[in-house]
Scaffold this motif. Structure first.
Motif, PDB file in Angstrom:
ATOM      1  N   GLY A  40       3.960  19.457 -17.459  1.00 11.58           N
ATOM      2  CA  GLY A  40       2.992  20.463 -17.887  1.00 11.58           C
ATOM      3  C   GLY A  40       1.755  19.888 -18.529  1.00 11.58           C
ATOM      4  N   ARG A  41       1.432  18.647 -18.220  1.00  8.92           N
ATOM      5  CA  ARG A  41       0.226  18.060 -18.805  1.00  8.92           C
ATOM      6  C   ARG A  41      -1.011  18.779 -18.273  1.00  8.92           C
ATOM      7  NH1 ARG A  41       1.445  11.513 -18.749  1.00  8.92           N
ATOM      8  NH2 ARG A  41       3.455  11.640 -19.843  1.00  8.92           N
ATOM      9  N   PRO A  42      -1.992  19.010 -19.132  1.00  3.27           N
ATOM     10  CA  PRO A  42      -3.162  19.795 -18.706  1.00  3.27           C
ATOM     11  C   PRO A  42      -3.984  19.080 -17.648  1.00  3.27           C
ATOM     12  CG  PRO A  42      -3.504  18.858 -20.897  1.00  3.27           C
ATOM     13  CD  PRO A  42      -2.067  18.617 -20.546  1.00  3.27           C
ATOM     14  N   LEU A  43      -4.520  19.863 -16.726  1.00  5.19           N
ATOM     15  CA  LEU A  43      -5.408  19.350 -15.698  1.00  5.19           C
ATOM     16  C   LEU A  43      -6.851  19.437 -16.179  1.00  5.19           C
ATOM     17  CD1 LEU A  43      -3.833  21.187 -12.638  1.00  5.19           C
ATOM     18  CD2 LEU A  43      -3.590  18.763 -13.167  1.00  5.19           C
ATOM     19  N   ALA A  52       3.218  21.870  -6.461  1.00  4.48           N
ATOM     20  CA  ALA A  52       3.111  21.590  -7.893  1.00  4.48           C
ATOM     21  C   ALA A  52       1.678  21.787  -8.395  1.00  4.48           C
ATOM     22  CB  ALA A  52       3.590  20.171  -8.182  1.00  4.48           C
ATOM     23  N   ILE A  53       0.697  21.310  -7.624  1.00  6.23           N
ATOM     24  CA  ILE A  53      -0.704  21.460  -8.027  1.00  6.23           C
ATOM     25  C   ILE A  53      -1.102  22.936  -8.016  1.00  6.23           C
ATOM     26  CG2 ILE A  53      -3.092  20.982  -7.384  1.00  6.23           C
ATOM     27  CD1 ILE A  53      -2.152  18.260  -6.341  1.00  6.23           C
ATOM     28  N   VAL A  54      -0.727  23.647  -6.969  1.00  8.19           N
ATOM     29  CA  VAL A  54      -1.090  25.066  -6.873  1.00  8.19           C
ATOM     30  C   VAL A  54      -0.461  25.851  -8.014  1.00  8.19           C
ATOM     31  CG1 VAL A  54      -0.833  27.158  -5.480  1.00  8.19           C
ATOM     32  CG2 VAL A  54      -1.512  25.005  -4.396  1.00  8.19           C
ATOM     33  N   HIS A  55       0.805  25.599  -8.311  1.00  5.46           N
ATOM     34  CA  HIS A  55       1.464  26.308  -9.416  1.00  5.46           C
ATOM     35  C   HIS A  55       0.800  25.971 -10.755  1.00  5.46           C
ATOM     36  CE1 HIS A  55       5.524  27.226  -7.239  1.00  5.46           C
ATOM     37  NE2 HIS A  55       4.491  27.815  -6.682  1.00  5.46           N
ATOM     38  N   ALA A  56       0.329  24.723 -10.911  1.00  2.00           N
ATOM     39  CA  ALA A  56      -0.368  24.348 -12.138  1.00  2.00           C
ATOM     40  C   ALA A  56      -1.687  25.093 -12.287  1.00  2.00           C
ATOM     41  CB  ALA A  56      -0.615  22.838 -12.160  1.00  2.00           C
ATOM     42  N   HIS A  57      -2.220  25.603 -11.186  1.00  6.11           N
ATOM     43  CA  HIS A  57      -3.441  26.409 -11.206  1.00  6.11           C
ATOM     44  C   HIS A  57      -3.124  27.902 -11.197  1.00  6.11           C
ATOM     45  CE1 HIS A  57      -5.331  22.559 -10.081  1.00  6.11           C
ATOM     46  NE2 HIS A  57      -6.458  23.091 -10.497  1.00  6.11           N
ATOM     47  N   HIS A  58      -1.873  28.262 -11.477  1.00  9.19           N
ATOM     48  CA  HIS A  58      -1.439  29.667 -11.533  1.00  9.19           C
ATOM     49  C   HIS A  58      -1.596  30.359 -10.182  1.00  9.19           C
ATOM     50  CE1 HIS A  58      -1.402  28.955 -15.837  1.00  9.19           C
ATOM     51  NE2 HIS A  58      -2.676  28.598 -15.779  1.00  9.19           N
ATOM     52  N   GLY A  59      -1.375  29.590  -9.127  1.00 13.58           N
ATOM     53  CA  GLY A  59      -1.471  30.136  -7.785  1.00 13.58           C
ATOM     54  C   GLY A  59      -0.132  30.090  -7.070  1.00 13.58           C
ATOM     55  N   SER A  60      -0.177  30.390  -5.781  1.00 10.77           N
ATOM     56  CA  SER A  60       1.040  30.376  -4.965  1.00 10.77           C
ATOM     57  C   SER A  60       0.718  29.777  -3.603  1.00 10.77           C
ATOM     58  CB  SER A  60       1.594  31.796  -4.788  1.00 10.77           C
ATOM     59  OG  SER A  60       0.649  32.619  -4.117  1.00 10.77           O
ATOM     60  N   VAL A  61       1.754  29.298  -2.930  1.00  8.27           N
ATOM     61  CA  VAL A  61       1.588  28.738  -1.594  1.00  8.27           C
ATOM     62  C   VAL A  61       2.716  29.273  -0.720  1.00  8.27           C
ATOM     63  CG1 VAL A  61       2.816  26.621  -2.254  1.00  8.27           C
ATOM     64  CG2 VAL A  61       1.346  26.622  -0.233  1.00  8.27           C
ATOM     65  N   LEU A  79       3.586  13.902  -9.781  1.00  8.12           N
ATOM     66  CA  LEU A  79       4.603  14.951  -9.902  1.00  8.12           C
ATOM     67  C   LEU A  79       5.213  14.956 -11.298  1.00  8.12           C
ATOM     68  CD1 LEU A  79       6.384  14.711  -6.440  1.00  8.12           C
ATOM     69  CD2 LEU A  79       5.149  16.690  -7.339  1.00  8.12           C
ATOM     70  N   ALA A  80       5.428  13.785 -11.882  1.00  4.66           N
ATOM     71  CA  ALA A  80       5.984  13.716 -13.236  1.00  4.66           C
ATOM     72  C   ALA A  80       5.037  14.347 -14.243  1.00  4.66           C
ATOM     73  CB  ALA A  80       6.271  12.260 -13.610  1.00  4.66           C
ATOM     74  N   GLY A 133       0.818  -1.209   0.000  1.00  3.96           N
ATOM     75  CA  GLY A 133       0.000   0.000   0.000  1.00  3.96           C
ATOM     76  C   GLY A 133       0.848   1.253   0.000  1.00  3.96           C
ATOM     77  N   ARG A 134       1.908   1.269   0.819  1.00  8.57           N
ATOM     78  CA  ARG A 134       2.783   2.433   0.857  1.00  8.57           C
ATOM     79  C   ARG A 134       3.533   2.607  -0.459  1.00  8.57           C
ATOM     80  NH1 ARG A 134       2.889   1.209   6.392  1.00  8.57           N
ATOM     81  NH2 ARG A 134       4.437  -0.450   6.194  1.00  8.57           N
ATOM     82  N   MET A 135       3.965   1.496  -1.057  1.00 10.22           N
ATOM     83  CA  MET A 135       4.654   1.579  -2.343  1.00 10.22           C
ATOM     84  C   MET A 135       3.712   2.079  -3.428  1.00 10.22           C
ATOM     85  SD  MET A 135       7.486   1.274  -3.897  1.00 10.22           S
ATOM     86  CE  MET A 135       8.481   0.314  -2.751  1.00 10.22           C
ATOM     87  N   ARG A 136       2.469   1.613  -3.418  1.00 11.23           N
ATOM     88  CA  ARG A 136       1.495   2.076  -4.407  1.00 11.23           C
ATOM     89  C   ARG A 136       1.276   3.581  -4.277  1.00 11.23           C
ATOM     90  NH1 ARG A 136      -2.575  -0.732  -2.855  1.00 11.23           N
ATOM     91  NH2 ARG A 136      -2.163  -2.518  -4.195  1.00 11.23           N
ATOM     92  N   LEU A 137       1.149   4.064  -3.038  1.00 13.35           N
ATOM     93  CA  LEU A 137       0.953   5.495  -2.830  1.00 13.35           C
ATOM     94  C   LEU A 137       2.158   6.290  -3.315  1.00 13.35           C
ATOM     95  CD1 LEU A 137      -0.615   7.890  -1.671  1.00 13.35           C
ATOM     96  CD2 LEU A 137       0.389   7.383   0.559  1.00 13.35           C
ATOM     97  N   LEU A 138       3.353   5.796  -3.024  1.00 13.13           N
ATOM     98  CA  LEU A 138       4.563   6.493  -3.453  1.00 13.13           C
ATOM     99  C   LEU A 138       4.628   6.566  -4.980  1.00 13.13           C
ATOM    100  CD1 LEU A 138       7.295   7.785  -2.828  1.00 13.13           C
ATOM    101  CD2 LEU A 138       8.287   5.492  -2.728  1.00 13.13           C
ATOM    102  N   VAL A 139       4.313   5.463  -5.667  1.00 12.53           N
ATOM    103  CA  VAL A 139       4.328   5.450  -7.124  1.00 12.53           C
ATOM    104  C   VAL A 139       3.299   6.428  -7.678  1.00 12.53           C
ATOM    105  CG1 VAL A 139       3.839   4.038  -9.165  1.00 12.53           C
ATOM    106  CG2 VAL A 139       5.241   3.114  -7.312  1.00 12.53           C
ATOM    107  N   GLU A 140       2.105   6.461  -7.081  1.00 12.93           N
ATOM    108  CA  GLU A 140       1.066   7.392  -7.531  1.00 12.93           C
ATOM    109  C   GLU A 140       1.511   8.837  -7.345  1.00 12.93           C
ATOM    110  OE1 GLU A 140      -2.321   6.242  -5.264  1.00 12.93           O
ATOM    111  OE2 GLU A 140      -2.807   4.512  -6.532  1.00 12.93           O
ATOM    112  N   GLU A 141       2.153   9.137  -6.206  1.00  7.98           N
ATOM    113  CA  GLU A 141       2.608  10.499  -5.955  1.00  7.98           C
ATOM    114  C   GLU A 141       3.702  10.905  -6.938  1.00  7.98           C
ATOM    115  OE1 GLU A 141       3.669  10.195  -1.829  1.00  7.98           O
ATOM    116  OE2 GLU A 141       1.751  11.020  -1.171  1.00  7.98           O
ATOM    117  N   LEU A 142       4.656  10.007  -7.196  1.00  6.46           N
ATOM    118  CA  LEU A 142       5.721  10.300  -8.151  1.00  6.46           C
ATOM    119  C   LEU A 142       5.164  10.459  -9.564  1.00  6.46           C
ATOM    120  CD1 LEU A 142       8.498   7.903  -6.834  1.00  6.46           C
ATOM    121  CD2 LEU A 142       8.584  10.394  -6.835  1.00  6.46           C
ATOM    122  N   SER A 143       4.191   9.648  -9.907  1.00  6.83           N
ATOM    123  CA  SER A 143       3.564   9.758 -11.221  1.00  6.83           C
ATOM    124  C   SER A 143       2.859  11.100 -11.369  1.00  6.83           C
ATOM    125  CB  SER A 143       2.571   8.610 -11.422  1.00  6.83           C
ATOM    126  OG  SER A 143       1.884   8.723 -12.648  1.00  6.83           O
TER     127      SER A 143
END
Length: 206
Positions: A42-45, A167-176, A36-37, A24-34
């Motif tokens: 710059g793939r569209p949301l 990364a998500i916030v920047h993809a929405h043209h925002g800041s954190v 971020l990649a 389960g932890r490995m699956r979550l890590l792979v999903e998170e890395l995917s």
């Protein structure tokens, strides 16, 4: 098991539970890395109208189920609309609230506020925990970085939560932004462009 070290059903069950947890932890890590990649590339949301008040309400309710002993307060008096990917923006808030729960004591309250300042929507997640040392503030968004290196991934997460938030916030043209003082808690503020003109509301301070 292959070496014959598990001789009883109880030992095998415990081993399988550990294997299942690690998978389960490995699956979550792979999903998170995917994720971020994809964001790095710059793939569209997905885009649509998202009400941050509704989103924050769902996240706070979810957190209350996961951590029923925690006081998690939401202040969101008016709808605040942005254009974006609702599941990803929900992930941002889940990560921030989850961090606040993880890094504060059980009796410490957490405050979430949704507001608007001019053409910008704001989300604040505020805790009254131990705070972050000044020398660590510049690194909180680094991938795989943890404030306490002695904590393993089983208890301290993957070290990607805040990197994903940024990364998500920047993809929405925002800041954190993160503000923290030792012994006085931490405030994380996400700022996003609003969808359309609306009556201005004062930014809420908790």
């Amino acid at each position: 098991y292959h070496q014959g070290g598990l001789t009883t059903g109880a030992e095998l069950n415990r081993a399988l539970e550990r294997v299942d947890g690690e998978v389960g932890r490995m699956r979550l890590l792979v999903e998170e890395l995917s994720l971020l990649a994809r964001l790095d590339a710059g793939r569209p949301l997905e885009t649509g109208e998202v009400d941050l008040r509704s989103l924050a309400t769902d996240v706070v309710q979810d957190a209350g189920v996961v951590a029923p002993d925690r006081a998690i307060h939401l202040h969101a008096p008016l709808p605040v609309l942005v254009t974006g990917d609702r599941p990803r923006l929900q992930q941002v808030l889940h990560n921030l609230v989850g961090n606040a729960i993880q890094h504060t004591s059980p009796g410490s309250a957490i405050h979430v506020a949704v507001g608007r300042t001019g053409s910008r929507a704001t989300i604040d997640v505020v805790d009254r925990g131990p705070g972050i040392p000044p020398e660590d503030l510049a690194r909180v968004f680094d991938r795989f970085w943890r404030a306490d290196p002695g904590r393993g991934r089983a208890h301290g997460g993957s070290g990607l939560g805040l990197a994903i938030v940024r990364a998500i916030v920047h993809a929405h043209h925002g800041s954190v932004d993160v503000r923290s003082r030792a012994g006085a808690g931490t405030t994380v503020t996400v700022t996003l462009p609003v969808t359309s003109p609306a009556a201005d509301t004062a930014h809420v301070s908790v």
